[in-house]
Structures are given as structure tokens and as C-alpha cells.
Design a protein around this motif. Structure first.
Motif, PDB file in Angstrom:
ATOM      1  N   TYR A   1      -7.112  -4.438   2.603  1.00 19.16           N
ATOM      2  CA  TYR A   1      -7.125  -3.468   1.510  1.00 19.16           C
ATOM      3  C   TYR A   1      -5.792  -2.731   1.489  1.00 19.16           C
ATOM      4  O   TYR A   1      -5.379  -2.188   2.510  1.00 19.16           O
ATOM      5  CB  TYR A   1      -8.216  -2.422   1.720  1.00 19.16           C
ATOM      6  CG  TYR A   1      -9.631  -2.934   1.725  1.00 19.16           C
ATOM      7  CD1 TYR A   1     -10.423  -2.813   0.595  1.00 19.16           C
ATOM      8  CD2 TYR A   1     -10.187  -3.493   2.870  1.00 19.16           C
ATOM      9  CE1 TYR A   1     -11.740  -3.254   0.603  1.00 19.16           C
ATOM     10  CE2 TYR A   1     -11.503  -3.937   2.878  1.00 19.16           C
ATOM     11  CZ  TYR A   1     -12.273  -3.813   1.745  1.00 19.16           C
ATOM     12  OH  TYR A   1     -13.561  -4.247   1.758  1.00 19.16           O
ATOM     13  N   TRP A   2      -5.120  -2.708   0.327  1.00 18.18           N
ATOM     14  CA  TRP A   2      -3.893  -1.948   0.156  1.00 18.18           C
ATOM     15  C   TRP A   2      -4.178  -0.776  -0.770  1.00 18.18           C
ATOM     16  O   TRP A   2      -4.673  -0.967  -1.883  1.00 18.18           O
ATOM     17  CB  TRP A   2      -2.803  -2.798  -0.483  1.00 18.18           C
ATOM     18  CG  TRP A   2      -2.262  -3.879   0.372  1.00 18.18           C
ATOM     19  CD1 TRP A   2      -1.254  -3.780   1.291  1.00 18.18           C
ATOM     20  CD2 TRP A   2      -2.661  -5.250   0.384  1.00 18.18           C
ATOM     21  NE1 TRP A   2      -1.011  -4.997   1.870  1.00 18.18           N
ATOM     22  CE2 TRP A   2      -1.871  -5.927   1.322  1.00 18.18           C
ATOM     23  CE3 TRP A   2      -3.620  -5.983  -0.315  1.00 18.18           C
ATOM     24  CZ2 TRP A   2      -1.997  -7.279   1.586  1.00 18.18           C
ATOM     25  CZ3 TRP A   2      -3.756  -7.325  -0.051  1.00 18.18           C
ATOM     26  CH2 TRP A   2      -2.954  -7.961   0.885  1.00 18.18           C
ATOM     27  N   LEU A   3      -3.833   0.426  -0.354  1.00 14.97           N
ATOM     28  CA  LEU A   3      -3.974   1.598  -1.210  1.00 14.97           C
ATOM     29  C   LEU A   3      -3.004   1.475  -2.376  1.00 14.97           C
ATOM     30  O   LEU A   3      -1.810   1.252  -2.170  1.00 14.97           O
ATOM     31  CB  LEU A   3      -3.685   2.871  -0.416  1.00 14.97           C
ATOM     32  CG  LEU A   3      -3.764   4.174  -1.212  1.00 14.97           C
ATOM     33  CD1 LEU A   3      -5.184   4.424  -1.711  1.00 14.97           C
ATOM     34  CD2 LEU A   3      -3.269   5.335  -0.366  1.00 14.97           C
ATOM     35  N   LYS A   4      -3.499   1.615  -3.592  1.00 16.18           N
ATOM     36  CA  LYS A   4      -2.654   1.542  -4.779  1.00 16.18           C
ATOM     37  C   LYS A   4      -2.426   2.920  -5.389  1.00 16.18           C
ATOM     38  O   LYS A   4      -1.341   3.213  -5.868  1.00 16.18           O
ATOM     39  CB  LYS A   4      -3.263   0.616  -5.832  1.00 16.18           C
ATOM     40  CG  LYS A   4      -3.448  -0.819  -5.354  1.00 16.18           C
ATOM     41  CD  LYS A   4      -2.205  -1.352  -4.712  1.00 16.18           C
ATOM     42  CE  LYS A   4      -1.581  -2.467  -5.483  1.00 16.18           C
ATOM     43  NZ  LYS A   4      -0.386  -3.000  -4.821  1.00 16.18           N
TER      44      LYS A   4
ATOM     45  N   GLY B   1       0.821  -1.197   0.000  1.00 16.52           N
ATOM     46  CA  GLY B   1       0.000   0.000   0.000  1.00 16.52           C
ATOM     47  C   GLY B   1       0.856   1.249   0.000  1.00 16.52           C
ATOM     48  O   GLY B   1       0.490   2.244   0.595  1.00 16.52           O
TER      49      GLY B   1
ATOM     50  N   GLU C   1      -4.348   7.203  -5.341  1.00 18.55           N
ATOM     51  CA  GLU C   1      -5.483   8.072  -5.017  1.00 18.55           C
ATOM     52  C   GLU C   1      -5.238   9.476  -5.542  1.00 18.55           C
ATOM     53  O   GLU C   1      -4.113   9.943  -5.632  1.00 18.55           O
ATOM     54  CB  GLU C   1      -5.765   8.101  -3.520  1.00 18.55           C
ATOM     55  CG  GLU C   1      -4.729   8.797  -2.692  1.00 18.55           C
ATOM     56  CD  GLU C   1      -5.102   8.883  -1.215  1.00 18.55           C
ATOM     57  OE1 GLU C   1      -6.292   9.070  -0.896  1.00 18.55           O
ATOM     58  OE2 GLU C   1      -4.189   8.763  -0.398  1.00 18.55           O
TER      59      GLU C   1
ATOM     60  N   ARG D   1     -11.184   7.589   1.077  1.00 16.88           N
ATOM     61  CA  ARG D   1     -10.018   7.418   1.961  1.00 16.88           C
ATOM     62  C   ARG D   1     -10.431   7.642   3.420  1.00 16.88           C
ATOM     63  O   ARG D   1     -10.081   6.872   4.305  1.00 16.88           O
ATOM     64  CB  ARG D   1      -8.904   8.385   1.541  1.00 16.88           C
ATOM     65  CG  ARG D   1      -7.738   8.508   2.504  1.00 16.88           C
ATOM     66  CD  ARG D   1      -6.885   7.238   2.490  1.00 16.88           C
ATOM     67  NE  ARG D   1      -5.788   7.285   3.409  1.00 16.88           N
ATOM     68  CZ  ARG D   1      -4.558   7.695   3.124  1.00 16.88           C
ATOM     69  NH1 ARG D   1      -4.259   8.114   1.917  1.00 16.88           N
ATOM     70  NH2 ARG D   1      -3.622   7.671   4.031  1.00 16.88           N
TER      71      ARG D   1
ATOM     72  N   PHE E   1      -7.543   0.431  -4.972  1.00 17.24           N
ATOM     73  CA  PHE E   1      -7.021  -0.405  -3.904  1.00 17.24           C
ATOM     74  C   PHE E   1      -7.048  -1.868  -4.328  1.00 17.24           C
ATOM     75  O   PHE E   1      -7.871  -2.281  -5.140  1.00 17.24           O
ATOM     76  CB  PHE E   1      -7.795  -0.200  -2.596  1.00 17.24           C
ATOM     77  CG  PHE E   1      -9.287  -0.351  -2.711  1.00 17.24           C
ATOM     78  CD1 PHE E   1      -9.904  -1.561  -2.409  1.00 17.24           C
ATOM     79  CD2 PHE E   1     -10.080   0.704  -3.118  1.00 17.24           C
ATOM     80  CE1 PHE E   1     -11.284  -1.706  -2.503  1.00 17.24           C
ATOM     81  CE2 PHE E   1     -11.462   0.569  -3.217  1.00 17.24           C
ATOM     82  CZ  PHE E   1     -12.068  -0.639  -2.909  1.00 17.24           C
TER      83      PHE E   1
END
Length: 157
Positions: A33-36, A16, A38, A122, A45
């Protein structure tokens, strides 16, 4: 509100670190969930969805959502019908479309989600981190823009 621009670069699989100094990972209802990526225009994600996990039926009235299946299978509720998405499939969910997803298989599933525009997702994920009660997740999801469907309104959900 200041504009959030998309940062350049590569976010590694299972990570993330989307241009962030620290890794951004959320655990919600048993999913990881990994933030990819934004920006104001998108929120992307990656998920790891163990067997038995699900996201309850809801609607995004002002956002389009996509799921690209990396591994496994999702049982999907899309606008009144049930279907399945498997590795390599792209699920398209236009704004206003009632939807939900479930991993009813005996293996984990992985997927890449994209929601556009980002709105306040987010902030929502930050609020939902480490929650395990679906009713509490639904309650907290209402203000930022997700509209839950009433319990029992989706047969098979």
C-alpha cells in the motif's frame, strides 16, 4: 485533535510520497500500500495485490470507500453478492455495506482506493504494517472502525 488539511501536489505512481518528507508504504497480508493523499476528509492509497491476496469481509459503518481498478481483476464480495472489477472500473461501497476483495487471478492487480472520511485509517495501517496473519489483522482492525464479518459468514470467502 488538530485538523489535517489536504496538501497540494502530485504523488507519483508506485510512490507513497504524498506531501511527506519520507515515503509512506505499508505491507499488509502480502499487499503493498502506498499513501497517495490524506486529510480529515479522505484517505487515498494505491495497492499492488499479488495473486492469492485478499482483504477479509468487513464493514465500514461510518465511511464510504471506492476502488478504481488500474490493472488486473478483483473478485469482490459486495453486500451479499459476488462480482468482478477490471481495469478502468470504479467500485462504490457506501458506508455500512459488507465487502471484501480477492485477487484470484494469476497476475498482480493494482488499484487506487479512497476512503472518506479518513477517520483513523492511517493509524490502523501503521498498526497492520508487516502483518501476515489474517486473524491478527481482523483482531487489530476492530477498534479503529472496521467491523469484521464472522468467519464462515460469507460463502466463497
Amino acid at each position: 485533535m488538530s485538523e489535517r488539511a489536504l496538501s497540494k501536489g502530485i504523488t507519483p505512481a508506485g510512490s507513497g510520497k504524498a506531501g511527506q518528507a519520507q515515503e509512506v508504504v505499508w505491507n499488509i497480508l502480502g499487499h503493498t500500500y502506498w499513501l497517495k493523499a490524506e486529510s480529515d476528509g479522505c484517505f487515498i492509497f494505491e495497492t499492488l495485490d499479488p495473486p492469492g491476496t485478499f482483504v477479509p469481509p468487513h464493514i465500514h459503518p461510518t465511511q464510504d470507500e471506492f476502488i478504481y481498478m488500474l490493472e488486473g481483476t478483483f473478485d469482490l464480495y459486495l453486500d451479499g453478492a459476488w462480482t468482478q472489477a477490471k481495469a478502468g472500473d470504479l467500485v462504490r461501497m457506501p458506508k455500512g455495506l459488507p465487502h471484501a476483495y480477492y485477487n484470484r487471478q494469476d497476475k498482480p492487480a493494482r488499484a487506487l482506493f479512497s476512503v472518506s472520511p479518513a477517520r483513523r485509517l492511517r493509524e490502523l495501517f501503521d498498526q497492520l504494517h508487516n502483518l501476515t496473519d489474517p486473524e491478527e489483522v481482523v483482531r487489530r482492525s476492530i477498534p479503529p472502525g472496521s467491523v469484521p464479518l464472522p468467519p464462515g459468514s460469507v460463502p466463497g470467502a
